[in-house]
Design a protein around this motif. Structure first.
Motif, short mmCIF file in Angstrom:
data_model
loop_
_atom_site.label_atom_id
_atom_site.label_comp_id
_atom_site.label_asym_id
_atom_site.label_seq_id
_atom_site.Cartn_x
_atom_site.Cartn_y
_atom_site.Cartn_z
N TYR A 127 0.85 -1.19 0.00
CA TYR A 127 0.00 0.00 0.00
C TYR A 127 0.89 1.24 0.00
CZ TYR A 127 -4.15 -2.80 1.03
OH TYR A 127 -5.19 -3.70 0.96
N ASP A 128 0.29 2.34 -0.51
CA ASP A 128 1.05 3.60 -0.52
C ASP A 128 0.82 4.42 0.74
OD1 ASP A 128 -1.49 4.53 -0.86
OD2 ASP A 128 -1.18 5.33 -2.88
N GLY A 129 0.10 3.87 1.72
CA GLY A 129 -0.12 4.53 3.00
C GLY A 129 0.45 3.71 4.13
N GLU A 130 0.31 4.25 5.34
CA GLU A 130 0.84 3.57 6.51
C GLU A 130 -0.12 2.48 7.00
OE1 GLU A 130 3.81 4.00 7.72
OE2 GLU A 130 4.25 5.58 6.24
N ARG A 131 0.46 1.39 7.50
CA ARG A 131 -0.29 0.29 8.11
C ARG A 131 -1.41 -0.22 7.19
NH1 ARG A 131 0.51 -0.81 13.33
NH2 ARG A 131 -1.59 -1.66 13.53
N GLY A 132 -1.08 -0.46 5.93
CA GLY A 132 -2.03 -1.07 5.01
C GLY A 132 -3.17 -0.16 4.62
N THR A 133 -2.96 1.15 4.61
CA THR A 133 -4.01 2.09 4.21
C THR A 133 -3.63 2.74 2.88
OG1 THR A 133 -2.98 3.90 5.44
CG2 THR A 133 -4.62 2.55 6.60
N GLY A 134 -4.60 3.40 2.29
CA GLY A 134 -4.36 4.06 1.00
C GLY A 134 -4.69 3.12 -0.14
N ASN A 135 -3.93 3.22 -1.22
CA ASN A 135 -4.18 2.45 -2.43
C ASN A 135 -3.12 1.37 -2.61
OD1 ASN A 135 -6.39 4.16 -3.23
ND2 ASN A 135 -4.85 5.69 -3.82
N LEU A 136 -3.53 0.31 -3.30
CA LEU A 136 -2.57 -0.73 -3.66
C LEU A 136 -1.53 -0.13 -4.62
CD1 LEU A 136 -4.99 -3.72 -4.27
CD2 LEU A 136 -3.45 -3.43 -2.33
N THR A 137 -0.29 -0.52 -4.45
CA THR A 137 0.77 0.03 -5.30
C THR A 137 1.89 -0.98 -5.48
OG1 THR A 137 2.32 1.87 -5.56
CG2 THR A 137 1.94 1.06 -3.32
N THR A 138 2.60 -0.85 -6.55
CA THR A 138 3.82 -1.63 -6.77
C THR A 138 5.02 -0.71 -7.00
OG1 THR A 138 3.32 -1.77 -9.13
CG2 THR A 138 2.57 -3.59 -7.73
N THR A 139 4.76 0.59 -7.08
CA THR A 139 5.84 1.54 -7.38
C THR A 139 6.27 2.36 -6.19
OG1 THR A 139 4.21 3.19 -8.06
CG2 THR A 139 5.06 1.73 -9.77
N ASP A 140 5.37 2.60 -5.23
CA ASP A 140 5.71 3.43 -4.08
C ASP A 140 5.18 2.80 -2.79
OD1 ASP A 140 6.62 5.55 -2.57
OD2 ASP A 140 4.82 6.76 -2.91
#
Length: 359
Positions: free
Chosen positions: A102-115
């Motif tokens: 994820y692009d946020g802390e503790r599994g929050t935000g959006n799924l990502t492979t780049t950041d």
């Protein structure tokens, strides 16, 4: 040797008693024959009629008790069968959770492979339970709560997937007031029969070929599946679903959904004296399921009084999980006051697909 015949008239003893015998015969000939009087016949007829009436009343009463008992047994068997079928389906719920960046802390935000900033759970599936009016507002005349999820039920009409026992289906249960005529085949002879308007436990099983949960944001897929629901049990007036911690995780088997709402696609932090965590992409370890049903005679009496099952609830019950015991007691008191025969079915289901973690 010679013999002599002696006539009775020659016996002086017999001749001496002859006048007395003749007198007794004359007296007996004048004694009237014994029989029943008209009054005695009338009294015995009345007594016999009372006995016949009493026997007829007892027979009728026993027949009525037999019919009621038989009807209640059939009714409760039907409700219990539906309750057990629902429990089996719910215990098979799955999220098929994976781990992703994820692009946020503790599994929050959006799924990502780049950041990537954190590592957390992810699932395309969805588990949802809570007030029916909130979850399926487009479905009229619902009451208490509803539950929706996916499970490997193996239902498919497509040739390429038919016969696969582990294929996923959308599934849901809720209580609705509806008419039996709405669920009959289109045959004209059946449509002419008047329907009965009753509260029913509804079951929706969506064919795997129509499964669109992974392509639908939020709970939009629920409306489609609820529209395909069919009756599972008659005269069910309440369904209450309480997600709970496992007793292995907490000392008090605490409530995971204080207001009954549990949504695996929402991030809801929780804590107890024993464990902390978040509901995002997690199934509840335990579900306490309660169902209230009445018999057909009670449903008919309820209809004749112009009341619906919702009239038996005080205000808006079953909105706070902590008040469950008080809400259920008030509901039972209202059912008793209305002279309705009811049963409360309750069980705690272990959700086998739950891999609960406080991470």
């Amino acid at each position: 040797m010679s013999s002599q015949c002696k006539r009775s008239g020659d016996d002086p003893g017999v001749n001496a008693h002859a006048p007395f015998i003749a007198q007794q015969l004359r007296l007996r000939s004048h004694v009237p024959a014994k029989g029943f009087t008209v009054l005695e016949v009338l009294v015995s007829t009345v007594i016999l009629a009372m006995i016949v009436l009493l026997l007829a009343t007892i027979t009728d009463r026993m027949s009525d008790i037999w019919r009621r008992t038989t009807g209640s047994i059939i009714q409760w068997q039907s409700a219990r069968t539906g309750f057990e079928a629902m429990n089996r389906r719910i215990s098979q719920a799955t999220l098929n959770t994976t781990w992703a960046y994820y692009d946020g802390e503790r599994g929050t935000g959006n799924l990502t492979t780049t950041d990537p900033k954190s590592y957390g759970r992810s699932s395309d599936l969805h588990f949802l339970s809570g007030p029916a009016a909130s979850l399926i507002p487009a479905i009229p005349n619902t009451t208490t709560q509803a539950i929706f999820f996916q499970a490997p039920l193996g239902r498919s009409n497509a040739d390429e997937t038919r016969g696969l026992p582990q294929i996923l289906n959308g599934c849901g249960f809720f209580v609705q007031l509806n008419d039996s005529a709405d669920f009959r085949p289109a045959a004209a002879i059946l449509q002419s029969i008047p329907g009965t308007r009753r509260f029913r436990l509804m079951e929706a099983i969506q064919d795997s070929s129509k499964l669109a949960v992974s392509a639908t944001a939020g709970s939009g897929w629920v409306a489609g599946i609820a529209g395909e629901a069919r009756p599972l049990a008659e005269n069910v007036i309440a369904l209450i679903v309480q997600p709970r911690y496992s007793r292995f995780d907490t000392s008090d088997s605490g409530l995971l959904a204080p207001n009954y709402l549990y949504d695996s696609r929402e991030s809801r932090a929780f804590s107890s004296p024993d464990i902390e965590g978040n509901t995002l992409h997690q199934l509840p370890p335990l579900l306490q399921i309660s169902m209230v049903a009445i018999d057909e005679r009670s449903a008919t009496r309820l209809e004749s009084k112009g009341l619906s099952a919702s009239d038996l609830f005080d205000g808006a019950p079953f909105t706070e999980s902590a008040d469950y015991a008080d809400d259920m007691r008030r509901l039972e008191d209202n059912l008793k006051d209305a002279g309705l025969d009811y049963r409360v079915f309750s069980s705690t289901i272990i959700v086998r697909g739950a891999k609960w973690s406080g991470d």
